[in-house]
Enzyme design. Sequence first.
Site, PDB file in Angstrom:
ATOM      1  N   ASP A  32      -6.210  -3.759  -7.364  1.00  0.00           N
ATOM      2  CA  ASP A  32      -6.838  -4.055  -6.660  1.00  0.00           C
ATOM      3  C   ASP A  32      -7.373  -5.596  -6.390  1.00  0.00           C
ATOM      4  OD1 ASP A  32      -8.554  -2.930  -3.632  1.00  0.00           O
ATOM      5  OD2 ASP A  32      -9.408  -4.279  -3.776  1.00  0.00           O
ATOM      6  N   TYR A  72     -14.198 -13.068   0.240  1.00  0.00           N
ATOM      7  CA  TYR A  72     -15.023 -11.127  -0.349  1.00  0.00           C
ATOM      8  C   TYR A  72     -16.289 -11.768  -1.518  1.00  0.00           C
ATOM      9  CZ  TYR A  72     -11.079  -8.231   1.437  1.00  0.00           C
ATOM     10  OH  TYR A  72     -10.451  -7.819   2.304  1.00  0.00           O
ATOM     11  N   ARG A 102      -4.303   7.283  -0.028  1.00  0.00           N
ATOM     12  CA  ARG A 102      -4.744   8.332   0.989  1.00  0.00           C
ATOM     13  C   ARG A 102      -3.429   8.971   1.826  1.00  0.00           C
ATOM     14  NH1 ARG A 102     -10.280   5.668   2.085  1.00  0.00           N
ATOM     15  NH2 ARG A 102      -8.557   3.485   2.645  1.00  0.00           N
ATOM     16  N   ARG A 125       0.737  -1.037  -0.166  1.00  0.00           N
ATOM     17  CA  ARG A 125       0.058  -0.006   0.238  1.00  0.00           C
ATOM     18  C   ARG A 125       1.249   0.810   0.013  1.00  0.00           C
ATOM     19  NH1 ARG A 125      -5.258  -0.086   1.706  1.00  0.00           N
ATOM     20  NH2 ARG A 125      -6.421  -1.865   1.179  1.00  0.00           N
ATOM     21  N   ARG A 163      -7.544  11.662  -6.344  1.00  0.00           N
ATOM     22  CA  ARG A 163      -8.407  11.190  -5.503  1.00  0.00           C
ATOM     23  C   ARG A 163      -9.035  11.992  -5.256  1.00  0.00           C
ATOM     24  NH1 ARG A 163     -12.137   8.657  -4.158  1.00  0.00           N
ATOM     25  NH2 ARG A 163     -11.948   7.327  -2.435  1.00  0.00           N
TER      26      ARG A 163
HETATM   27  O1  CP3 Z   1       0.097  -1.638  -2.217  1.00  0.00           O
HETATM   28  C1  CP3 Z   1      -0.432  -1.071  -3.301  1.00  0.00           C
HETATM   29  O2  CP3 Z   1      -0.150   0.465  -3.229  1.00  0.00           O
HETATM   30  C2  CP3 Z   1      -1.409  -1.419  -4.685  1.00  0.00           C
HETATM   31  C3  CP3 Z   1      -2.420  -0.707  -4.615  1.00  0.00           C
HETATM   32  C4  CP3 Z   1      -3.360  -1.945  -3.457  1.00  0.00           C
HETATM   33  C5  CP3 Z   1      -4.184  -1.334  -3.036  1.00  0.00           C
HETATM   34  N1  CP3 Z   1      -4.969  -2.711  -2.655  1.00  0.00           N
HETATM   35  C6  CP3 Z   1      -4.806   0.356  -3.080  1.00  0.00           C
HETATM   36  C7  CP3 Z   1      -6.169  -0.117  -2.273  1.00  0.00           C
HETATM   37  C8  CP3 Z   1      -3.182  -3.662  -3.385  1.00  0.00           C
HETATM   38  C9  CP3 Z   1      -1.999  -4.588  -3.871  1.00  0.00           C
HETATM   39  C10 CP3 Z   1      -4.545  -3.272  -2.412  1.00  0.00           C
HETATM   40  C11 CP3 Z   1      -4.544  -4.879  -2.271  1.00  0.00           C
HETATM   41  C12 CP3 Z   1      -5.981  -5.022  -1.581  1.00  0.00           C
HETATM   42  N2  CP3 Z   1      -7.295  -4.471  -1.533  1.00  0.00           N
HETATM   43  C13 CP3 Z   1      -5.896  -6.442  -0.434  1.00  0.00           C
HETATM   44  C14 CP3 Z   1      -4.337  -7.502   0.043  1.00  0.00           C
HETATM   45  C15 CP3 Z   1      -3.770  -6.545   0.748  1.00  0.00           C
HETATM   46  C16 CP3 Z   1      -4.286  -6.068   2.364  1.00  0.00           C
HETATM   47  O3  CP3 Z   1      -4.530  -4.404   2.233  1.00  0.00           O
HETATM   48  O4  CP3 Z   1      -4.327  -7.097   2.960  1.00  0.00           O
HETATM   49  C17 CP3 Z   1      -7.160  -6.499   0.421  1.00  0.00           C
HETATM   50  C18 CP3 Z   1      -8.070  -7.407   1.528  1.00  0.00           C
HETATM   51  C19 CP3 Z   1      -8.384  -5.043  -0.537  1.00  0.00           C
HETATM   52  C20 CP3 Z   1      -9.445  -5.370   0.040  1.00  0.00           C
HETATM   53  C21 CP3 Z   1      -9.546  -3.373  -0.439  1.00  0.00           C
HETATM   54  N3  CP3 Z   1      -9.218  -2.412  -0.539  1.00  0.00           N
HETATM   55  C22 CP3 Z   1      -9.993  -2.957   0.816  1.00  0.00           C
HETATM   56  C23 CP3 Z   1     -10.483  -3.421   1.831  1.00  0.00           C
HETATM   57  C24 CP3 Z   1     -10.054  -1.621   0.665  1.00  0.00           C
HETATM   58  C25 CP3 Z   1     -10.755  -0.037   1.104  1.00  0.00           C
HETATM   59  C26 CP3 Z   1     -10.236   0.007   2.823  1.00  0.00           C
HETATM   60  C27 CP3 Z   1      -9.008   0.868   2.706  1.00  0.00           C
HETATM   61  O5  CP3 Z   1      -7.998   1.394   2.999  1.00  0.00           O
HETATM   62  O6  CP3 Z   1     -10.092   1.981   1.947  1.00  0.00           O
HETATM   63  C28 CP3 Z   1      -9.793  -0.844  -0.476  1.00  0.00           C
HETATM   64  C29 CP3 Z   1      -9.517  -0.153  -1.301  1.00  0.00           C
HETATM   65  C30 CP3 Z   1      -8.353   0.475  -1.436  1.00  0.00           C
HETATM   66  N4  CP3 Z   1      -6.885  -0.029  -2.296  1.00  0.00           N
HETATM   67  C31 CP3 Z   1      -7.544   1.920  -1.654  1.00  0.00           C
HETATM   68  C32 CP3 Z   1      -6.092   2.183  -2.373  1.00  0.00           C
HETATM   69  C33 CP3 Z   1      -5.132   2.970  -2.395  1.00  0.00           C
HETATM   70  C34 CP3 Z   1      -8.574   3.314  -1.156  1.00  0.00           C
HETATM   71  C35 CP3 Z   1      -9.049   3.369  -2.219  1.00  0.00           C
HETATM   72  C36 CP3 Z   1      -9.193   5.452  -1.751  1.00  0.00           C
HETATM   73  O7  CP3 Z   1      -8.758   6.107  -2.089  1.00  0.00           O
HETATM   74  O8  CP3 Z   1     -10.295   5.783  -1.531  1.00  0.00           O
END
Ligand code: CP3
Length: 338
Positions: free
Chosen positions: A72, A146, A27, A23, A36
Amino acid sequence: MKETFLKACKGLKTEYTPVWFMRQAGRYMPDYQKIRQKYDFLTMCRTPEISAEVTMQPVRVLNVDAAILFSDILIPLEAMGLKIEFIEEKGPQVSPSIKTTADLKILKKIELDKVNFVFETIRILIKELDVPLIGFSASPFTLATYVIEGGSSKDFINTKKYMFSETEGFHQLMKILTESTINYLKEQIKAGVHAIQIFDTWAGILSPYDYEVFCKPYLKRLIGELKTVPVIYFSSNTAGLINHINELNSDVISIDWRIDIKDALSYLKNYPLQGNLDPLTLLGTEEEMFKRAKEILINGKKAKSHIFNLGHGVNINTSVDKLKKLVDFIHEFKCTEV
Ligand code: CP3
């Protein structure tokens, strides 16, 4: 291209410990927030120019040794007949959810052209980047949670209910998700990613017995199919599963902060390790953060090779400046205490 990260993935010793962060785009970063504010998250993922730009931001700002594709783990579900949404405060939503074997007919084999934007982003990035690009997917099991829960969950009741009442149907679901993930990741490799990370965020909800029955065979099949680039297996809360993880044959194992690298190494002797600073140490003082980072760097030297990372994703409240200082600290660290 800077090769240090890929050298470490292959188990070779490196001049300095390479580092990237799960990540690392997101944000917590003002540059990300600027984009964003104009677009929602899914639009960003689906637009190759935006997704490529956001992927590159942390490479420019933090000087990390690898980039991870901005996307994602739920994106491929869009190409498998399901709808995904990201709702503020509620998190990701998947619909319709698949709660029984009878629902399985909804789930289609992946249609790669529906997620062509992912491969297009990769093609842009490999021309622009001077560090390796990591592609990714969820593990079939984490993706299944999911699909079944329809989003994130605290207790995973629907997943376990399905798993323990319709065992064969659950295996069918796992097979479909595994085959689609293989195709999805092979296409990412074809487009040019230099390594793959498999996110098994929820493996830790399984007993060792059920990990062995419902998760491990599918991971072994997936990892076995991807041998042309290094594969990193990340899981969370899985110290009790480590003897099974040892049998996965991935190229790199990524561990979270709940296990000491020294203890992980007593099982994972032959693996390059990735990890494992608690992401929330970045919310404390620099002194405490560096103390823990140093301990990890020293112990990492005992592994076949070591890639520094956090034990999970960068927290939204993290200071960019502190993360930058952590990268410099890791790059400058010279170990005399092995
Ligand atoms: O790592 C990186 O920088 C690459 C991008 C990436 C994202 N999600 C961007 C993202 C990667 C590799 C993921 C993987 C992901 N997504 C996982 C596995 C890793 C982990 O965290 O355990 C999971 C479980 C998800 C599912 C997911 N996506 C959730 C639960 C959420 C919401 C939580 C939150 O922080 O809002 C997301 C959204 C998400 N994925 C964001 C980003 C940058 C936030 C989006 C925003 O700008 O609102």
